[in-house]
Write an enzyme that holds these catalytic residues in place. Structure first.
Site, PDB file in Angstrom:
ATOM      1  N   LEU A 192      -6.430  10.834   8.665  1.00  0.00           N
ATOM      2  CA  LEU A 192      -5.116  11.218   8.130  1.00  0.00           C
ATOM      3  C   LEU A 192      -4.111  11.271   9.278  1.00  0.00           C
ATOM      4  O   LEU A 192      -2.972  10.834   9.153  1.00  0.00           O
ATOM      5  CB  LEU A 192      -5.209  12.577   7.433  1.00  0.00           C
ATOM      6  CG  LEU A 192      -6.191  12.663   6.256  1.00  0.00           C
ATOM      7  CD1 LEU A 192      -6.146  14.052   5.624  1.00  0.00           C
ATOM      8  CD2 LEU A 192      -5.888  11.610   5.193  1.00  0.00           C
TER       9      LEU A 192
ATOM     10  N   GLY B  74       0.819  -1.207   0.000  1.00  0.00           N
ATOM     11  CA  GLY B  74       0.000   0.000   0.000  1.00  0.00           C
ATOM     12  C   GLY B  74       0.846   1.247   0.000  1.00  0.00           C
ATOM     13  O   GLY B  74       1.919   1.295   0.629  1.00  0.00           O
TER      14      GLY B  74
ATOM     15  N   ALA C 269      -0.764   5.997   4.862  1.00  0.00           N
ATOM     16  CA  ALA C 269      -0.127   5.122   5.844  1.00  0.00           C
ATOM     17  C   ALA C 269       1.053   4.380   5.214  1.00  0.00           C
ATOM     18  O   ALA C 269       2.168   4.384   5.750  1.00  0.00           O
ATOM     19  CB  ALA C 269      -1.148   4.137   6.403  1.00  0.00           C
TER      20      ALA C 269
ATOM     21  N   ARG D 293     -20.077  12.648  13.376  1.00  0.00           N
ATOM     22  CA  ARG D 293     -20.754  12.172  12.166  1.00  0.00           C
ATOM     23  C   ARG D 293     -21.900  11.211  12.443  1.00  0.00           C
ATOM     24  O   ARG D 293     -22.937  11.273  11.787  1.00  0.00           O
ATOM     25  CB  ARG D 293     -19.731  11.475  11.271  1.00  0.00           C
ATOM     26  CG  ARG D 293     -18.752  12.451  10.736  1.00  0.00           C
ATOM     27  CD  ARG D 293     -17.620  11.784  10.017  1.00  0.00           C
ATOM     28  NE  ARG D 293     -16.740  12.828   9.500  1.00  0.00           N
ATOM     29  CZ  ARG D 293     -15.624  12.591   8.855  1.00  0.00           C
ATOM     30  NH1 ARG D 293     -15.235  11.353   8.634  1.00  0.00           N
ATOM     31  NH2 ARG D 293     -14.886  13.578   8.405  1.00  0.00           N
TER      32      ARG D 293
HETATM   33  C1  LIG Z   1     -13.878  11.497   0.008  1.00  0.00           C
HETATM   34  C2  LIG Z   1     -13.075  11.281   1.253  1.00  0.00           C
HETATM   35  C3  LIG Z   1     -12.627  12.369   1.985  1.00  0.00           C
HETATM   36  C4  LIG Z   1     -11.897  12.172   3.154  1.00  0.00           C
HETATM   37  N1  LIG Z   1     -11.445  13.264   3.845  1.00  0.00           N
HETATM   38  C5  LIG Z   1     -10.717  13.072   4.973  1.00  0.00           C
HETATM   39  C6  LIG Z   1     -10.214  14.195   5.693  1.00  0.00           C
HETATM   40  O1  LIG Z   1     -10.419  15.340   5.328  1.00  0.00           O
HETATM   41  N2  LIG Z   1      -9.488  13.957   6.799  1.00  0.00           N
HETATM   42  C7  LIG Z   1      -9.224  12.697   7.251  1.00  0.00           C
HETATM   43  O2  LIG Z   1      -8.552  12.547   8.268  1.00  0.00           O
HETATM   44  N3  LIG Z   1      -9.661  11.613   6.555  1.00  0.00           N
HETATM   45  C8  LIG Z   1     -10.396  11.773   5.442  1.00  0.00           C
HETATM   46  N4  LIG Z   1     -10.857  10.679   4.751  1.00  0.00           N
HETATM   47  C9  LIG Z   1     -10.421   9.327   5.160  1.00  0.00           C
HETATM   48  C10 LIG Z   1      -8.992   9.102   4.694  1.00  0.00           C
HETATM   49  O3  LIG Z   1      -8.805   9.642   3.421  1.00  0.00           O
HETATM   50  C11 LIG Z   1      -8.633   7.608   4.624  1.00  0.00           C
HETATM   51  O4  LIG Z   1      -9.047   6.971   5.775  1.00  0.00           O
HETATM   52  C12 LIG Z   1      -7.117   7.444   4.502  1.00  0.00           C
HETATM   53  O5  LIG Z   1      -6.636   8.198   3.424  1.00  0.00           O
HETATM   54  C13 LIG Z   1      -6.753   5.984   4.336  1.00  0.00           C
HETATM   55  O6  LIG Z   1      -5.373   5.911   4.094  1.00  0.00           O
HETATM   56  P1  LIG Z   1      -4.629   4.505   4.007  1.00  0.00           P
HETATM   57  O7  LIG Z   1      -3.209   4.814   3.670  1.00  0.00           O
HETATM   58  O8  LIG Z   1      -4.910   3.726   5.219  1.00  0.00           O
HETATM   59  O9  LIG Z   1      -5.342   3.742   2.804  1.00  0.00           O
HETATM   60  P2  LIG Z   1      -5.570   4.140   1.261  1.00  0.00           P
HETATM   61  O10 LIG Z   1      -5.327   5.570   0.979  1.00  0.00           O
HETATM   62  O11 LIG Z   1      -6.894   3.554   0.908  1.00  0.00           O
HETATM   63  O12 LIG Z   1      -4.443   3.365   0.505  1.00  0.00           O
HETATM   64  C14 LIG Z   1      -4.485   1.976   0.319  1.00  0.00           C
HETATM   65  C15 LIG Z   1      -3.272   1.579  -0.479  1.00  0.00           C
HETATM   66  O13 LIG Z   1      -3.218   0.165  -0.496  1.00  0.00           O
HETATM   67  C16 LIG Z   1      -3.040  -0.295  -1.826  1.00  0.00           C
HETATM   68  N5  LIG Z   1      -3.646  -1.611  -1.897  1.00  0.00           N
HETATM   69  C17 LIG Z   1      -4.875  -2.009  -1.511  1.00  0.00           C
HETATM   70  N6  LIG Z   1      -5.012  -3.338  -1.656  1.00  0.00           N
HETATM   71  C18 LIG Z   1      -3.841  -3.785  -2.150  1.00  0.00           C
HETATM   72  C19 LIG Z   1      -3.348  -5.059  -2.505  1.00  0.00           C
HETATM   73  N7  LIG Z   1      -4.062  -6.161  -2.351  1.00  0.00           N
HETATM   74  N8  LIG Z   1      -2.103  -5.154  -3.022  1.00  0.00           N
HETATM   75  C20 LIG Z   1      -1.317  -4.036  -3.158  1.00  0.00           C
HETATM   76  N9  LIG Z   1      -1.721  -2.813  -2.806  1.00  0.00           N
HETATM   77  C21 LIG Z   1      -2.966  -2.691  -2.309  1.00  0.00           C
HETATM   78  C22 LIG Z   1      -3.661   0.752  -2.701  1.00  0.00           C
HETATM   79  O14 LIG Z   1      -3.079   0.685  -3.975  1.00  0.00           O
HETATM   80  C23 LIG Z   1      -3.282   2.016  -1.939  1.00  0.00           C
HETATM   81  O15 LIG Z   1      -1.989   2.388  -2.303  1.00  0.00           O
HETATM   82  C24 LIG Z   1     -11.611  10.862   3.587  1.00  0.00           C
HETATM   83  C25 LIG Z   1     -12.063   9.764   2.865  1.00  0.00           C
HETATM   84  C26 LIG Z   1     -12.813   9.972   1.706  1.00  0.00           C
HETATM   85  C27 LIG Z   1     -13.350   8.797   0.980  1.00  0.00           C
END
Ligand SMILES: Cc1cc2nc3c(=O)[nH]c(=O)nc-3n(C[C@H](O)[C@H](O)[C@H](O)COP(=O)(O)OP(=O)(O)OC[C@H]3O[C@@H](n4cnc5c(N)ncnc54)[C@H](O)[C@@H]3O)c2cc1C
Length: 659
Positions: free
Chosen positions: A461, A42, A46, A339
């Site tokens: 975030l 990912g 994160a 929320r």
């Molecule tokens: C419209 C929207 C607005 C938001 N606004 C906010 C905000 O203002 N403030 C806030 O705090 N949060 C906000 N959130 C929530 C926040 O954006 C997410 O919770 C956060 O970005 C998740 O980050 P992450 O790195 O955990 O996962 P993600 O950003 O979902 O990244 C997942 C990663 O894993 C990879 N991946 C997935 N499965 C596989 C696999 N099997 N093999 C290889 N790679 C894989 C993907 O390619 C990607 O790179 C918002 C969410 C949405 C939908």
């Protein structure tokens, strides 16, 4: 009697324990050239921050993502901001207050010690991102600006217009690119993890698929970190990116990682309402809009009926006939209640017939008062791109003046309705972010850790970057410390061969069903079941019906699915079929957990358990625990294991946003 587990946490936010933790951090020498390999799956906020930090510390990192660039991870969608307890406004904020608000916002179902750590590192995240050049909004005098988000009475949200996630991800991506350039991170884009490989009880590698060639590839390492996001798309319609899937997490769950609190799903109150059954995506209107936008429905049912029939418009209804129901019900927090509270209040008004669009499933978000007070220029500076996005989708510009009554200008309001947005549940991790499989770690939205039963806005975030920059790079070393003497395992081991063979066989199975239904048609039906029976209002009866319907639909999936093409080369339908297989596992898990939790808390609302005023009614005596689920095979009910919650610094009480 359910089994109980221990989180291995150094019991609560106790200063003595923190000293030990900090002392451990000092032992880590970033200049060490370590010969240890870590797989990070990912590149969202994160994953990218963790991969960059681990690379910087000297580990050899293998980093994969399914998009063609890390910059396209779902994290770029984040709009509103990121919390930190800097107290730049001098409004009484503190680390304790952020910690307290987050625990309370999560309806006292988060692990207290994790949340304290999160609040403690929140300020470092802002410093780190500013150093990377993230262009946070600033006040006229140059100080970083803040706005407010739900569940807090202070301004602690840092933002970059309505593009905070994108700017933060660009910062993390720059750091990641430095490590790619330095040779410490090897980046594999368009690669998808298909399974985790366990050798002698430890995670030792993964099977991944090169999505452009269809070739299966084996990677081995000393530890595996998954940062693969949430499971909101189980509901088909959500605000999540189309590519979001829970397959990596479900693969880990099938291999023995516990899945915690799956029923804690967040339904965001301010999304553009569903407008037809051909839709595949819902759009979020950021919570930041609730700083200046006021939420209302008509006071009179006749006005609501006229709005539904299209014979009246919102701006024709004068101030005295509007019901600002959040301000009425929750005077202390008003439009900035958390929320889950705001979503339920919107549903309650719409269920009573006061919805404002043709389906009766929408409420207004109105900027008339703030535009009259501050001027359109100021409002556009704050939310310009969100107003433009709303106009692009609905053809209505919320800054257009539409009426004047008694000398007061009325602007065109937005219409909003709750939608699936975020998942608080996830792979269970201990205090060090290690799952129940040694050597397997989970960070960001894909773990369950910090938000309890409801996440406060701008905290995802914060958590993703806390995990990636400041927690995992240190805690993983407790595991890796005794790994330095172990040689990296070979990908020729039978465990790798077996895992690869199983992935290959599963692809053949799906391709050979040769039925009549497309992946999307089945996924959409699953989404309807989830929303109807496992959505905003749940009952024991409804959950049992939902589970039965999911079993039937899963049979349809197994016997009547049609996946075109072959497993060689790019086959998006095949990839989607694998995701859908896992959404079935996930959907059932959400329902099992919701059925077992005979209380309402945060985003989990069981209609049988509510107060006379319609608020969530918790049962701390019986449900004050993290509900972890252990996989017991397809078609079998998973086993519930309980991690008791222990609060030392915060008194558990009923949430109150009224006064
Ligand atoms: C419209 C929207 C607005 C938001 N606004 C906010 C905000 O203002 N403030 C806030 O705090 N949060 C906000 N959130 C929530 C926040 O954006 C997410 O919770 C956060 O970005 C998740 O980050 P992450 O790195 O955990 O996962 P993600 O950003 O979902 O990244 C997942 C990663 O894993 C990879 N991946 C997935 N499965 C596989 C696999 N099997 N093999 C290889 N790679 C894989 C993907 O390619 C990607 O790179 C918002 C969410 C949405 C939908």
């Amino acid at each position: 009697m359910a089994k109980k587990i221990d989180s291995k946490i150094p019991a609560g936010p106790v200063p003595e324990k923190w000293k030990e933790y900090k002392a451990h951090q000092r032992l880590v020498n970033p200049k060490n050239k370590l010969k240890l390999d870590v797989i990070v799956v990912g590149t969202g906020l994160a994953g990218a921050s963790a991969a960059a930090s681990l690379g910087e510390m000297g580990f050899n990192v293998i980093n994969l993502c399914i998009q063609d660039s890390p910059r396209r991870a779902h994290s770029i969608a984040a709009q509103g901001g990121i919390n930190a307890a800097k107290c730049y406004q001098n409004d009484g904020d503190s680390i304790y207050r952020l910690f307290y608000d987050t625990v309370k916002g999560g309806d006292y179902r988060a692990r207290e010690a994790n949340v304290y750590r999160l609040a403690e590192v929140s300020n470092n995240i802002i410093d780190q991102c500013v150093a990377q050049g993230v262009p946070f909004a600033r006040e006229y005098g140059g100080m970083l600006a803040n706005r407010s988000f739900g569940g807090a009475q202070v301004s602690r949200t840092f933002y970059a217009k309505g593009q905070t996630g994108q700017q933060l991800l660009l910062g993390a991506y720059s750091s990641l690119s430095c490590q790619v350039q330095a040779g410490k991170v090897k980046l594999y884009t368009r690669y998808e993890m298909e399974d985790v490989v366990i050798v002698d009880g430890r995670a030792r590698g993964i099977i991944a698929k090169d999505l452009t060639t269809g070739k299966l590839v084996r990677f081995s390492a000393n530890a595996v970190v998954i940062a693969t996001g949430g499971y909101g798309n189980t509901y088909f319609l959500s605000t999540n990116a189309m590519g979001c899937n829970c397959s990596a997490a479900v693969q880990c769950y099938r291999k023995g990682a516990y899945f915690a609190n799956p029923s804690y799903v967040q339904i965001h109150p301010t999304c553009i309402p569903v407008h037809g059954d051909k839709q595949s995506k819902l759009t979020l209107m950021s919570e930041s809009l609730r700083n200046d936008g006021r939420i209302w429905v008509p006071k009179n049912i006749e006005d609501a009926k006229a709005l539904q029939a299209g014979t009246k418009q919102g701006w024709e209804i004068p101030e005295e006939d509007r019901d600002y129901y959040l301000e009425r019900r929750y005077p202390a927090f008003g439009n900035l209640v958390p929320r889950d509270v705001a979503s339920r209040a919107a549903k309650e008004r719409c269920d009573k017939g006061f919805g404002v669009n043709n389906t009766g499933l929408a409420v207004f978000l109105d900027f008339s008062e703030s535009i009259n007070r501050l001027g359109l220029d100021v409002i556009m500076q704050r939310y310009g791109n969100l107003f433009e996005m709303y106009e692009e989708i609905t053809d209505v510009f919320p800054g257009d003046v539409a009426n004047e009554i008694n000398g007061v200008k009325y602007y065109k309001p937005m219409m909003i309705y709750p939608a699936i947005h975020y998942t608080m549940g996830g792979i269970w991790v201990d205090y060090e972010l290690q799952t129940s499989i040694p050597g397997l770690f989970a960070i960001g939205e894909c773990n369950f850790s910090d938000h309890g039963a409801n996440r406060l806005g701008a905290s995802a975030l914060m958590q993703g970057l806390a995990d990636g920059y400041f927690v995992l790079p240190y805690t993983i070393q407790n595991y890796l410390a005794d790994q330095a003497v172990w040689p990296k395992v070979s990908t020729d081991l039978p465990e790798f061969a077996e895992a690869e063979k199983a992935v290959d066989a599963e692809q053949d199975r799906l391709l050979n069903i040769k039925g009549k239904r497309s992946v999307d048609s089945i996924h959409k039906e699953l989404g309807h079941i989830m929303w109807e029976y496992v959505g905003m209002g749940r009952t024991a009866e409804g959950l049992k019906t939902g589970l039965k319907k999911m079993h039937e639909l899963e049979k349809e999936f197994d016997t009547n699915l049609f996946v075109p093409g072959t497993k060689e080369g790019l086959n998006i339908e095949l990839d989607k079929a694998i995701h859908l297989r896992d959404f079935f596992t996930m959907g059932q898990l959400v329902a099992f957990d919701a059925l077992s939790r005979n209380e309402s808390c945060g985003g989990h609302f069981r209609e049988e358990y509510q107060t006379e005023e319609g608020e969530a009614k918790r049962d701390d005596e019986n449900y004050f625990y993290v509900g972890c689920w252990e996989y017991k095979g397809k078609g079998n009910e998973p086993e519930l294991i309980k991690e008791p919650l222990e609060y030392e610094a915060i008194k558990v009480q009923t949430r109150n946003y009224k006064n």
